[in-house]
Motif scaffolding. Structure first.
Motif, short mmCIF file in Angstrom:
data_model
loop_
_atom_site.label_atom_id
_atom_site.label_comp_id
_atom_site.label_asym_id
_atom_site.label_seq_id
_atom_site.Cartn_x
_atom_site.Cartn_y
_atom_site.Cartn_z
N ARG A 112 0.86 -1.20 0.00
CA ARG A 112 0.00 0.00 0.00
C ARG A 112 0.88 1.23 0.00
N LEU A 113 0.81 1.99 -1.09
CA LEU A 113 1.63 3.18 -1.19
C LEU A 113 1.08 4.27 -0.29
N ILE A 114 1.91 4.78 0.59
CA ILE A 114 1.48 5.75 1.58
C ILE A 114 0.99 7.04 0.92
N LEU A 115 1.68 7.48 -0.12
CA LEU A 115 1.37 8.78 -0.70
C LEU A 115 0.10 8.78 -1.55
N THR A 116 -0.23 7.64 -2.16
CA THR A 116 -1.38 7.59 -3.08
C THR A 116 -2.48 6.67 -2.60
N SER A 117 -2.18 5.80 -1.62
CA SER A 117 -3.11 4.76 -1.16
C SER A 117 -3.41 3.71 -2.21
N TYR A 118 -2.62 3.65 -3.29
CA TYR A 118 -2.78 2.57 -4.26
C TYR A 118 -2.36 1.25 -3.60
N TYR A 119 -3.04 0.17 -4.01
CA TYR A 119 -2.71 -1.16 -3.52
C TYR A 119 -2.18 -2.02 -4.67
N TYR A 120 -1.21 -2.85 -4.37
CA TYR A 120 -0.71 -3.82 -5.34
C TYR A 120 -0.64 -5.18 -4.64
N TRP A 121 -1.15 -6.18 -5.32
CA TRP A 121 -1.16 -7.53 -4.77
C TRP A 121 -0.23 -8.45 -5.56
N GLY A 122 0.34 -9.41 -4.84
CA GLY A 122 1.07 -10.47 -5.51
C GLY A 122 0.12 -11.57 -5.97
N GLN A 123 0.68 -12.59 -6.60
CA GLN A 123 -0.14 -13.65 -7.16
C GLN A 123 -0.45 -14.74 -6.14
N GLY A 124 0.24 -14.71 -5.02
CA GLY A 124 0.00 -15.68 -3.95
C GLY A 124 0.94 -16.86 -4.00
N THR A 125 1.14 -17.45 -2.83
CA THR A 125 1.94 -18.67 -2.71
C THR A 125 1.23 -19.62 -1.76
N GLN A 126 1.16 -20.88 -2.16
CA GLN A 126 0.40 -21.87 -1.39
C GLN A 126 1.21 -22.36 -0.20
N VAL A 127 0.59 -22.36 0.96
CA VAL A 127 1.17 -22.97 2.16
C VAL A 127 0.23 -24.08 2.61
N THR A 128 0.77 -25.28 2.73
CA THR A 128 -0.01 -26.42 3.19
C THR A 128 0.66 -27.03 4.41
N VAL A 129 -0.11 -27.15 5.47
CA VAL A 129 0.41 -27.73 6.71
C VAL A 129 -0.32 -29.04 6.94
N SER A 130 0.43 -30.12 6.82
CA SER A 130 -0.18 -31.44 6.92
C SER A 130 0.88 -32.47 7.26
N SER A 131 0.46 -33.48 7.98
CA SER A 131 1.38 -34.58 8.30
C SER A 131 1.24 -35.70 7.25
#
Length: 118
Positions: free
Chosen positions: A99-118
């Motif tokens: 989140r850019l402080i000066l403009t309040s524009y937001y930019y998102w990444g594409q995401g990364t999967q986290v899986t917690v399992s035994s």
């Protein structure tokens, strides 16, 4: 152009650890508040942790307090999420947001999967 790219996701066992990284480019990183969000299947996206432009202020969701740590390196234009004592309920796609402080524009990444399992 603006790029926000997450990495470091994968499979971890309960009680294990993972470290996510988010590399940003195309904007002045030190002018951006950075956050990690996550979205589990069938659930809304939720805030996990946030960090101020200088790193001097952080905030966490109650569900991860004491287990996750957000940090940033402004020289490397990178924000991190150290995740310890992982639980199956931490399984989700993790997204980085700038989140850019000066403009309040937001930019998102594409995401990364986290899986917690035994």
């Amino acid at each position: 152009q603006v790029q926000v790219v997450e990495s470091g996701g994968g499979l971890a066992q309960p009680g294990g650890s993972l470290r996510l990284s988010c590399a940003a480019s195309g904007f002045t990183f030190s002018n951006a508040a950075m956050s990690w969000y996550r979205q589990a299947p069938g659930k809304e996206r939720e805030l996990v942790a946030g960090i101020s432009t200088t790193g001097g202020s952080t905030n966490y969701a109650d569900s991860v307090k004491g287990r996750f740590t957000i940090s940033r390196d402004n020289a490397k234009n990178t924000v991190y999420l150290q995740m310890n004592s992982l639980k199956p309920e931490d399984t989700a796609v993790y997204y980085c947001r700038a989140r850019l402080i000066l403009t309040s524009y937001y930019y998102w990444g594409q995401g990364t999967q986290v899986t917690v399992s035994s």
